[in-house]
Design an enzyme around this catalytic site. Structure first.
Site, mmCIF file in Angstrom:
data_model
loop_
_atom_site.group_PDB
_atom_site.id
_atom_site.type_symbol
_atom_site.label_atom_id
_atom_site.label_comp_id
_atom_site.label_asym_id
_atom_site.label_seq_id
_atom_site.Cartn_x
_atom_site.Cartn_y
_atom_site.Cartn_z
ATOM 1 N N LYS A 39 0.837 -1.210 0.000
ATOM 2 C CA LYS A 39 0.000 0.000 0.000
ATOM 3 C C LYS A 39 0.870 1.258 0.000
ATOM 4 C CE LYS A 39 -0.247 -0.363 5.020
ATOM 5 N NZ LYS A 39 -1.040 -0.877 6.154
ATOM 6 N N TYR A 259 16.777 29.429 8.453
ATOM 7 C CA TYR A 259 15.567 30.181 8.812
ATOM 8 C C TYR A 259 15.384 30.217 10.329
ATOM 9 C CZ TYR A 259 13.819 30.176 3.979
ATOM 10 O OH TYR A 259 13.666 30.375 2.654
HETATM 11 C C1 LIG Z 1 -0.291 -1.889 6.833
HETATM 12 C C2 LIG Z 1 -0.901 -3.163 7.249
HETATM 13 C C3 LIG Z 1 -0.115 -4.326 7.369
HETATM 14 C C4 LIG Z 1 1.401 -4.325 7.279
HETATM 15 O O1 LIG Z 1 1.926 -3.755 8.457
HETATM 16 P P1 LIG Z 1 3.513 -3.599 8.705
HETATM 17 O O2 LIG Z 1 3.611 -3.065 10.076
HETATM 18 O O3 LIG Z 1 3.990 -2.618 7.688
HETATM 19 O O4 LIG Z 1 4.115 -4.925 8.507
HETATM 20 C C5 LIG Z 1 -0.777 -5.523 7.618
HETATM 21 N N1 LIG Z 1 -2.124 -5.561 7.768
HETATM 22 C C6 LIG Z 1 -2.890 -4.453 7.705
HETATM 23 C C7 LIG Z 1 -4.366 -4.553 7.914
HETATM 24 C C8 LIG Z 1 -2.315 -3.218 7.471
HETATM 25 O O5 LIG Z 1 -3.066 -2.116 7.432
#
Ligand SMILES: *Cc1c(COP(=O)(O)O)cnc(C)c1O
Length: 369
Positions: A39, A259
């Site tokens: 994702k 800055y």
């Molecule tokens: C993002 C996510 C994962 C993966 O999690 P990590 O901590 O990056 O391994 C797995 N399951 C769900 C439902 C998620 O939202």
């Protein structure tokens, strides 16, 4: 001196590291299948790039319908799980037509599946809220929700089960054992496959491995544990964010840098400027002292991060010159450590890398170099 370098800044994506990290997930949980979580544009590494590199994964998971459709449009044929499922009938039809597996976490999603007339059957994963209280059916509703979902004519097969952990990165805490017990109790009568484990559970909670692992972060070569780094688990960082030094200036004692003049030179000293800033995704919260690798050796960030530029204390490397290579995180400088200096987590750093950064794919590098 001229150098044959890529335009700066640059995110170097090590495809071998991605593949190596997938083998580490498999080694941590032998015999389990792996849903590689890609994702948020593959945690900022490039979703299609990561999907192609991880051709050995058993499935992929993403969080937006558009991401699933982009994977299909690119010819990715594997099982794809849409982690939050769909929002309504129209999305359901598009997902079904693209053969997307759907998480089902709410009764409204079951109603949509009941009333849909779909051209192709769907695969569903009933999501149980075992204690995180974000998405999923409460334990006392699981049996009825499962029965109702399993009854839907639109389903290809019996729904699978999934849940998600809130504190799997805390290996000493009792939150994960409690979630495991709740999940086991409310799904006890259901002889179907289960998916529970994010990266922290893959590495830290063997009892939570289930049938299908769902690692994300570890695949990118990043430790999910606070205070840990990739090397603890023989993971290889997949992203190395680089740029180059563009100026070295002598600043007198008392000179203020950047800055707001938040950093004052305690003595006459060389100050370097490197071509990276919050416009590239290098967070403005980086505090003075955040480590940066210059010519492979650490120097501290000083002054505020600006949009295109950061400033560096070069007292440790007075010989540095414009064009010298700079690493912000990745090989040689753990992103886990950098994130601590920005009051955030490595997930945020890698997903924030901006579109103007050049992405370069690399293979065949010796690990760690
Ligand atoms: C993002 C996510 C994962 C993966 O999690 P990590 O901590 O990056 O391994 C797995 N399951 C769900 C439902 C998620 O939202």
């Amino acid at each position: 001196m001229t150098r044959a370098t890529a335009p700066a800044p640059c995110a170097r994506i090590d495809l071998d590291a991605l593949r190596h990290n997938l083998t580490r997930a498999r080694a941590a949980a032998p015999g389990r299948r792996v849903i590689a979580v890609i994702k948020a544009d593959g945690y900022g590494h490039g979703m299609l790039r990561v999907a192609r590199a991880l051709a050995d994964a058993d499935a992929f998971a993403v969080a937006r319908l558009d991401e699933t459709l982009a994977l299909r449009a690119a010819g990715i044929d594997k099982r794809i799980l849409l982690l939050p499922g769909v929002a309504g009938g129209e999305e359901l039809e598009r997902a079904a037509a693209a053969r997307i597996d759907l998480a089902v976490h709410h009764i409204s999603q079951i109603e949509a599946i009941e009333s849909a007339w779909l051209s192709s059957p769907i695969s569903a994963w009933l999501k149980v809220d075992s204690g995180m209280h974000r998405l999923g059916f409460a334990p006392h509703r699981v049996a009825a929700a499962y029965a109702r979902l399993a009854d839907c004519a639109a389903l290809a097969a019996a729904p699978r089960l999934m849940t998600h952990f809130a504190e799997a990165d805390d290996r000493a805490g009792d939150a994960t054992p409690r979630q495991l017990a709740v999940f086991a109790a409310c799904t006890a009568g259901l002889a179907v496959e289960r998916s529970l484990a994010n990266s922290a559970a893959v590495l830290g909670w063997p009892a939570a491995h289930g049938d299908w692992l769902r690692p994300g972060l570890m695949l990118y070569g990043i430790s999910p544990f606070v205070g840990g780094t990739a090397a603890d688990h023989d993971l290889h960082p997949a992203m190395t964010l680089t740029t180059s030094l563009i100026a070295v200036n002598q600043v007198p004692a008392g000179g203020k840098v950047g800055y707001g003049g938040t950093w004052t030179c305690p003595e006459p000293m060389p100050v370097g400027a490197a071509a990276i800033g919050y416009g590239d995704g290098y967070l403005r919260h980086a505090e003075a002292g955040t480590p940066v690798l210059l010519n492979g050796r650490r120097v501290p960030l000083i002054g505020r991060v600006s949009m295109d530029t950061i400033t560096l204390d070069l007292r440790g490397q007075p010989e540095a010159r414009p064009g010298d290579p700079v690493v912000l995180w990745g090989r040689g400088l753990p992103v886990e450590e950098v994130a601590c200096h920005m009051q955030t987590i490595p997930y945020e750093l890698v997903t924030r890398v901006a579109a103007r950064v050049h992405f370069i794919e690399e293979t065949g590098r010796a690990p760690g170099i």
